[in-house]
Design a protein around this motif. Structure first.
Motif, PDB file in Angstrom:
ATOM      1  N   ASP A 270       0.825  -1.211   0.000  1.00  0.00           N
ATOM      2  CA  ASP A 270       0.000   0.000   0.000  1.00  0.00           C
ATOM      3  C   ASP A 270       0.860   1.262   0.000  1.00  0.00           C
ATOM      4  N   ALA A 271       1.951   1.240   0.768  1.00  0.00           N
ATOM      5  CA  ALA A 271       2.834   2.407   0.826  1.00  0.00           C
ATOM      6  C   ALA A 271       3.468   2.679  -0.537  1.00  0.00           C
ATOM      7  N   ASN A 273       2.274   1.724  -3.453  1.00  0.00           N
ATOM      8  CA  ASN A 273       1.198   2.143  -4.353  1.00  0.00           C
ATOM      9  C   ASN A 273       0.927   3.640  -4.212  1.00  0.00           C
ATOM     10  N   ARG A 274       0.839   4.110  -2.979  1.00  0.00           N
ATOM     11  CA  ARG A 274       0.563   5.536  -2.744  1.00  0.00           C
ATOM     12  C   ARG A 274       1.653   6.425  -3.336  1.00  0.00           C
ATOM     13  N   GLU A 275       2.906   6.027  -3.134  1.00  0.00           N
ATOM     14  CA  GLU A 275       4.009   6.858  -3.609  1.00  0.00           C
ATOM     15  C   GLU A 275       4.127   6.841  -5.132  1.00  0.00           C
ATOM     16  N   ILE A 277       1.660   6.370  -7.310  1.00  0.00           N
ATOM     17  CA  ILE A 277       0.552   7.177  -7.829  1.00  0.00           C
ATOM     18  C   ILE A 277       0.836   8.662  -7.649  1.00  0.00           C
ATOM     19  N   ALA A 278       1.372   9.022  -6.480  1.00  0.00           N
ATOM     20  CA  ALA A 278       1.676  10.430  -6.214  1.00  0.00           C
ATOM     21  C   ALA A 278       2.733  10.977  -7.165  1.00  0.00           C
ATOM     22  N   GLU A 299      -4.912   5.138 -12.332  1.00  0.00           N
ATOM     23  CA  GLU A 299      -4.830   5.159 -10.868  1.00  0.00           C
ATOM     24  C   GLU A 299      -5.653   4.005 -10.304  1.00  0.00           C
ATOM     25  N   THR A 301      -5.868   0.842  -7.087  1.00  0.00           N
ATOM     26  CA  THR A 301      -5.381   0.294  -5.828  1.00  0.00           C
ATOM     27  C   THR A 301      -4.612  -0.987  -6.143  1.00  0.00           C
TER      28      THR A 301
END
Length: 328
Positions: A270-271, A273-275, A277-278, A299, A301
């Protein structure tokens, strides 16, 4: 007395479980404590390799630890992919993959592929995509896609690809099945050789990824007649999609994405994935994508990306089976 001992045992057991959970949570919160390896199953300099290095550089900044790109090419991507499938699922070994090694190779080499793309990996995030483009030589005299289909039905036309079982080959097989026109397949050792033959007018048509063909299209050395996707490309906006031309079911888009061995802690996945995408939302990174003629990723999950990967695996397996593609 026995009841008291049992209650005491339950309290101790609960405390031990809580301590283990806290320890695991702390370890994951501290990730990464050492360098992370991004394995690339392609040779250095190829598109997937360049994406891995761009992503790795940004992740180093975000997480404060080195993200080392390690090239393990060979056997259609099986060497590097198998290595990661067998790696410890602790977040320190990741794979930058693409349509070929992930979705097509297992279907082409079912007996020699030592990994299951659906069971052995978990998706992290898509990193880029690019549609396949149908292009023809200037010497062919083909005006547009409809003209190519008309001529193919009237006489044998040749089309080139990067080799038997390549995405370029399977894209044309998709077209042939959907439209029902014959074309003679001329496999080359790579897409560069196929494009060279197209420019030299010794080949009439080809299918290849947009980044591979864009420079020659812009220089008018070859002519793009269709984008095999459901939307036009901003890089060649005047070229219609096959959907617009009457074949909405046809799509051949190469994906690139980051995956990890199955069992990698969800907090780490998850970490990442967030970075990822950002970083793809930043103007600087979008500019790097444009420089490579790549489409920014969707984008999704990790769960959505994993589901998409499973769909791609099933789709290309079906294409290989229906086209009865064999490799040397």
């Amino acid at each position: 007395m026995k009841i008291k001992r049992f209650k005491r045992f339950k309290r101790l057991a609960a405390a031990a479980i809580a301590a283990l959970a806290l320890g695991a949570g702390t370890a994951r919160a501290d990730w990464p404590e050492r360098p992370v390896t991004i394995v690339v199953p392609f040779a250095a300099g190829q598109t997937g390799d360049m994406i891995a290095r761009m992503v790795g550089k940004e992740l180093e900044i975000k997480f404060g630890k080195a993200f080392i790109v390690e090239n393990r090419p060979g056997s259609g991507g099986r060497i590097g992919t198998t290595y990661v499938a067998r790696a410890k699922p602790d977040g320190y070994t990741l794979l930058m993959t693409s349509t070929g090694p992930y979705a097509i190779t297992p279907a082409l080499y079912p007996r020699d592929t030592r990994y299951d793309p659906v069971k052995d990996f978990v998706g992290i995030a898509e990193t880029a995509s690019t549609p396949q483009v149908i292009a023809v030589s200037n010497g062919s005299g083909i005006v547009d896609f409809a003209d190519m289909v008309k001529r193919a039905k009237a006489k044998d036309l040749s089309y080139g690809s990067a080799g038997n079982g390549s995405l370029q080959h399977l894209t044309m097989e998709l077209l042939k099945k959907e439209i029902g026109f014959p074309m003679v397949h001329v496999p080359f050792k790579g897409s560069a050789e196929s494009k060279t033959a197209l420019i030299a007018n010794t080949l009439e048509a080809t299918s290849d990824s947009l980044p591979s063909l864009l420079t020659s299209i812009k220089a008018k050395q070859i002519k793009a007649i269709a984008v095999v996707d459901d939307k036009r490309s901003s890089y060649i906006p005047d070229v219609p999609t096959v959907g617009e031309l009457g074949y909405p079911k046809l799509s051949a888009v190469a994906f690139f994405g980051l995956v990890a061995p199955q069992g990698t802690p969800k907090e780490i996945v998850d970490a990442l994935n967030r970075e990822v995408i950002a970083m793809f939302k930043t103007p600087a990174f979008q500019e790097q994508m444009r420089a490579q003629a790549l489409t920014p990723p969707a984008e999704r999950t990790p769960e959505q990306f994993s589901a998409y990967l499973a769909e791609e695996v099933a789709r290309w397996k079906k294409v290989v089976e229906q086209a009865k593609v064999t490799v040397d």
